[in-house]
Design an enzyme around this catalytic site. Sequence first.
Site, short mmCIF file in Angstrom:
data_model
loop_
_atom_site.label_atom_id
_atom_site.label_comp_id
_atom_site.label_asym_id
_atom_site.label_seq_id
_atom_site.Cartn_x
_atom_site.Cartn_y
_atom_site.Cartn_z
N SER A 42 -5.33 2.09 -16.98
CA SER A 42 -5.02 1.65 -18.35
C SER A 42 -5.64 2.60 -19.36
O SER A 42 -4.99 3.02 -20.33
CB SER A 42 -5.54 0.22 -18.57
N CYS A 52 -1.97 -0.78 -16.54
CA CYS A 52 -1.97 -1.17 -15.13
C CYS A 52 -2.31 -2.66 -15.06
O CYS A 52 -3.26 -3.12 -15.68
CB CYS A 52 -3.01 -0.36 -14.35
N CYS A 103 -9.96 4.25 -14.75
CA CYS A 103 -9.04 3.13 -14.97
C CYS A 103 -7.68 3.65 -15.46
O CYS A 103 -7.60 4.40 -16.44
CB CYS A 103 -9.64 2.17 -15.99
N CYS A 115 -7.60 -2.54 -7.24
CA CYS A 115 -7.60 -1.35 -8.10
C CYS A 115 -7.25 -0.10 -7.31
O CYS A 115 -7.96 0.26 -6.36
CB CYS A 115 -8.97 -1.18 -8.76
N CYS A 142 -5.55 -11.74 -9.41
CA CYS A 142 -6.46 -12.87 -9.60
C CYS A 142 -5.87 -14.18 -9.07
O CYS A 142 -4.80 -14.61 -9.51
CB CYS A 142 -6.78 -13.02 -11.09
N ASP A 179 -8.78 -7.29 -31.60
CA ASP A 179 -8.92 -6.13 -30.72
C ASP A 179 -9.39 -4.85 -31.41
O ASP A 179 -10.30 -4.20 -30.94
CB ASP A 179 -7.60 -5.88 -29.99
N CYS A 219 -15.68 -17.14 -10.10
CA CYS A 219 -15.16 -16.10 -9.20
C CYS A 219 -15.67 -16.28 -7.77
O CYS A 219 -14.97 -15.93 -6.81
CB CYS A 219 -15.55 -14.71 -9.70
#
Length: 380
Positions: free
Chosen positions: A221, A246, A219, A203, A253, A139, A193
């Site tokens: 996050s 968040c 966003c 969202c 999903c 990351d 998807c």
Amino acid sequence: MSGDEKIRRRLTDFIKAEAVDKGFDLCRITGPDSIPQAPARLADFLAAGYHGTMDWMAETEARRADPRVLWSEVRSIVVFAMNYGPEHDPRAVLEKPDRAAISVYAQNRDYHDIIKGRLKEVATRFAARGGADVKVFVDTAPVMEKPLAAAAGLGWQGKHTNLVSRTHGSWLFLGSLFTTADLYKDEPERDHCGSCRACLDACPTDAFPAPYKIDARRCISYLTIEHKGTIDPTIREKIGNRIYGCDDCLAACPWNKFAASASEMKLVARDDLKAPRLADLLTLDDPGFRTHFSGSPVKRIGRDRFVRNVLIAAGNSGDRSLIAQCIHLADDASPVVRGMAAWALSRLMDASEFVKFAAGRTDDADADVRAEYERARATP
């Protein structure tokens, strides 16, 4: 099969077996040339300003877009994934305004440390077995792990831009190992998807300008973790009680319901971070914050940014019992804390009560804090 091919097969099988042994749920392999679309997509993302104040993304654009720029000798990229799916719907806490919502991934120990430690174990054994050079990343390095994970076949990037797996849904930590060894590559996973837009509709701040595109500036996050200053007043109410990250788009999903059981080495959430009381979090000074979040990724944002987030949640709570604590924080040494205390009080106090309180505070040394009081007083 030639001798070289046998060695290649043995090394490929070895590293995948090591991944399982170290508690990873998925492990696939791709090449450094497997994400040719990444440079253009990253350039478009940066040109649109979707990265917000994350200047490091632009500064590392070349290395981020092409693994070979990061390390010219890399021949294979091994991508690892660990399932961190919660045992319950993390959105349930959003119905408890006196409680704080902390993103599922941050309710455990810092995953960067845990995954990097396990990757280093795999890397050490692999290097000893094959004699190849290796580097591990989790990351924090300029590696586009999600496109690489999709190219390796771990899953696909969903419309929320996160990786989705047919076996583990949207709840995956990722890490990668770069090596000079030539390993067998896996086939990429196709997008499953379809017409679903559950993540986009979930969202609360409309952070997705289009499917597969995210504007970090909207966003939650990004705003509660990466963004250092004051948060856009038009977005604060939509943040609700989310004080760190968040999970809404991930939790929405549909593929999560097909997720396989997590490994026995799965990180376990701390009970005190599942739904902590806002009243308790508002009392944290810097030493208290560091102690309380020791070993947690929450610690990295610092006490002032954290309390800023808690004050936004307090302002959205409608809980007048928090007024006294917000008044105390209105005199905090941190301007960002004082500013959010002003906003929270403007939401919790009666209008006349707040006007009286604010009368003597419009001369704050910080311009942003003064603006908070002026804006709050001007709002009907």
